[in-house]
Design an enzyme around this catalytic site. Structure first.
Site, PDB file in Angstrom:
ATOM      1  N   GLU A  53      -5.284  -4.897  11.027  1.00 14.11           N
ATOM      2  CA  GLU A  53      -4.409  -3.747  11.078  1.00 14.11           C
ATOM      3  C   GLU A  53      -4.618  -2.931  12.181  1.00 14.11           C
ATOM      4  O   GLU A  53      -5.325  -2.103  12.233  1.00 14.11           O
ATOM      5  CB  GLU A  53      -4.619  -2.842   9.823  1.00 14.11           C
ATOM      6  CG  GLU A  53      -4.308  -3.368   8.419  1.00 14.11           C
ATOM      7  CD  GLU A  53      -3.479  -2.417   7.450  1.00 14.11           C
ATOM      8  OE1 GLU A  53      -2.348  -2.446   7.102  1.00 14.11           O
ATOM      9  OE2 GLU A  53      -4.190  -1.516   7.434  1.00 14.11           O
TER      10      GLU A  53
ATOM     11  N   GLU B 299      -6.789   4.726   8.051  1.00 12.03           N
ATOM     12  CA  GLU B 299      -6.738   5.906   7.720  1.00 12.03           C
ATOM     13  C   GLU B 299      -7.829   6.766   7.203  1.00 12.03           C
ATOM     14  O   GLU B 299      -8.019   7.787   7.225  1.00 12.03           O
ATOM     15  CB  GLU B 299      -5.379   6.236   6.899  1.00 12.03           C
ATOM     16  CG  GLU B 299      -4.072   6.049   7.694  1.00 12.03           C
ATOM     17  CD  GLU B 299      -2.794   5.394   6.757  1.00 12.03           C
ATOM     18  OE1 GLU B 299      -3.015   5.811   5.545  1.00 12.03           O
ATOM     19  OE2 GLU B 299      -2.032   5.007   7.623  1.00 12.03           O
TER      20      GLU B 299
ATOM     21  N   GLY C 200       2.856  -1.106   4.314  1.00 14.61           N
ATOM     22  CA  GLY C 200       2.629   0.201   3.865  1.00 14.61           C
ATOM     23  C   GLY C 200       4.154   0.516   3.670  1.00 14.61           C
ATOM     24  O   GLY C 200       4.862   0.600   2.477  1.00 14.61           O
ATOM     25  N   GLY C 201       4.953   1.343   4.648  1.00 12.88           N
ATOM     26  CA  GLY C 201       6.261   1.814   4.361  1.00 12.88           C
ATOM     27  C   GLY C 201       7.266   0.926   3.715  1.00 12.88           C
ATOM     28  O   GLY C 201       7.943   1.537   2.781  1.00 12.88           O
TER      29      GLY C 201
ATOM     30  N   HIS D 230      -9.607   1.127   5.150  1.00  9.15           N
ATOM     31  CA  HIS D 230      -8.284   1.395   5.864  1.00  9.15           C
ATOM     32  C   HIS D 230      -8.568   2.232   7.083  1.00  9.15           C
ATOM     33  O   HIS D 230      -9.226   3.285   6.759  1.00  9.15           O
ATOM     34  CB  HIS D 230      -7.251   1.967   4.852  1.00  9.15           C
ATOM     35  CG  HIS D 230      -5.921   1.882   5.699  1.00  9.15           C
ATOM     36  ND1 HIS D 230      -5.336   2.823   6.354  1.00  9.15           N
ATOM     37  CD2 HIS D 230      -4.908   1.135   5.301  1.00  9.15           C
ATOM     38  CE1 HIS D 230      -4.237   2.603   6.730  1.00  9.15           C
ATOM     39  NE2 HIS D 230      -3.837   1.499   6.161  1.00  9.15           N
TER      40      HIS D 230
ATOM     41  N   ASN E 164       1.035  -1.232   0.058  1.00  9.40           N
ATOM     42  CA  ASN E 164      -0.103  -0.071   0.014  1.00  9.40           C
ATOM     43  C   ASN E 164       1.126   1.375  -0.029  1.00  9.40           C
ATOM     44  O   ASN E 164       1.519   1.714   1.004  1.00  9.40           O
ATOM     45  CB  ASN E 164      -0.705  -0.080   1.417  1.00  9.40           C
ATOM     46  CG  ASN E 164      -1.793   1.240   1.459  1.00  9.40           C
ATOM     47  OD1 ASN E 164      -1.853   2.012   0.480  1.00  9.40           O
ATOM     48  ND2 ASN E 164      -2.402   1.384   2.595  1.00  9.40           N
ATOM     49  N   TRP E 165       0.872   1.856  -1.063  1.00  6.37           N
ATOM     50  CA  TRP E 165       1.843   2.926  -1.364  1.00  6.37           C
ATOM     51  C   TRP E 165       1.200   4.198  -0.579  1.00  6.37           C
ATOM     52  O   TRP E 165       2.056   5.439  -0.305  1.00  6.37           O
ATOM     53  CB  TRP E 165       2.198   3.328  -2.694  1.00  6.37           C
ATOM     54  CG  TRP E 165       3.205   2.219  -3.099  1.00  6.37           C
ATOM     55  CD1 TRP E 165       3.787   1.358  -2.738  1.00  6.37           C
ATOM     56  CD2 TRP E 165       3.980   2.773  -4.570  1.00  6.37           C
ATOM     57  NE1 TRP E 165       4.761   0.799  -3.678  1.00  6.37           N
ATOM     58  CE2 TRP E 165       5.102   1.678  -4.555  1.00  6.37           C
ATOM     59  CE3 TRP E 165       3.954   3.825  -5.562  1.00  6.37           C
ATOM     60  CZ2 TRP E 165       5.852   1.652  -5.749  1.00  6.37           C
ATOM     61  CZ3 TRP E 165       4.885   3.738  -6.457  1.00  6.37           C
ATOM     62  CH2 TRP E 165       5.994   2.796  -6.548  1.00  6.37           C
TER      63      TRP E 165
ATOM     64  N   GLY F 159       2.755   2.361  10.833  1.00  6.49           N
ATOM     65  CA  GLY F 159       3.785   3.259  10.569  1.00  6.49           C
ATOM     66  C   GLY F 159       4.245   3.593  11.867  1.00  6.49           C
ATOM     67  O   GLY F 159       5.017   4.500  12.082  1.00  6.49           O
TER      68      GLY F 159
END
Ligand code: PGA
Length: 247
Positions: free
Chosen positions: A165, A97, A231-232, A95, A9-10, A171
């Site tokens: 998650e 976020e 992610g990262g 997600h 997931n960019w 993160g």
């Protein structure tokens, strides 16, 4: 049994100049024939260009979100049909976020997952508890209720995945203990079977939150962990390929 899925997931990262990382992932996957399906979910602006980069590669293209309507007066939004038209095969929905920044409810996430199904996309439905929920002993209850609210029975008509998650691990450079991950994934397996019946036994349950090349093997070996949402560490091909190789 569905093979594990490793999805990158960019988030809101990536310009055309970064497409070389996607090319390197495709090349690495072609060289190594991993034991997992692999997907990259770039920002919407890069979907079409990344589709070209990934053409002929087993690496799947995914979106990061979709609106539930197929089209209409929704400035700035993207539908599941548009993602499919750009070459996507999967889409992340729910997600944390987006739940946090846009107030997306379980009902909304359920509608997005069904929109993905309508468009022929495989939804990756995200659930996860906050730090406060975990500290209060409510984590399993929260994620079970999220799964029940987001996974409609109709999803069983095609492939779908769920991603556990924990919000506090995203993160953050910290992860739950293996026992906590195992407990969460076992609860989600039960919730999936309750929601969709027998197909709920096979849907991959991904873990997401600070997965990196150093912890991937340990996490991916936990019972009922059917892949990772990364992610990262998906932004650099070397790191992402190391995670894929850990399956
Ligand atoms: P992270 O993000 O790997 O950077 O923790 C995971 C996610 O939000 O999907």
């Amino acid at each position: 049994m569905t093979p594990p899925l490793i999805a990158g997931n960019w988030k809101m990262n990536g310009l055309r100049v970064d497409l070389g990382e996607a090319r390197a992932v495709a090349d690495g996957v072609a060289r190594s024939t991993p034991n997992a399906r692999v997907a990259l979910c770039p920002p919407a602006t890069l979907l079409a260009a990344m589709a070209q980069v990934l053409a002929g590669s087993p690496v799947l293209l995914g979106g990061q979100d979709c609106r539930e309507e197929p089209r209409g007066p929704f400035t700035g939004d993207v539908s599941a049909e548009m993602l499919a038209d750009a070459g996507a095969r999967l889409v992340i929905v729910g997600h944390s976020e987006r739940r946090t920044a846009y107030g997306e409810t379980d009902a909304r996430v359920a509608a997005k997952a069904l929109a993905a199904r309508r468009a022929g996309l495989e939804p990756i439905v995200c659930v996860g508890e906050s730090r406060a929920d975990r500290d209060a002993g409510r984590a399993i209850d929260i994620i079970s209720r999220q799964a029940a609210g987001c996974i409609a029975g109709a999803l069983a008509d095609g492939p779908f995945a769920i991603a556990y998650e924990p919000i506090w691990a995203i993160g953050a450079g910290v992860t739950p203990t293996p026992a906590e991950i195992a407990e969460a994934h076992a609860a989600l397996r039960g919730a999936l079977i309750d929601c969709v019946g027998a197909p709920g036994r096979d849907a991959p349950i991904l873990y997401g939150g600070s997965v990196n090349p150093g912890n991937a093997a340990d996490i991916l070996n936990i019972a009922e962990v059917g892949g990772a949402l990364v992610g990262g560490a998906s932004l650099k091909a070397d790191d992402f390929l190391a995670i894929i190789a850990a399956v």
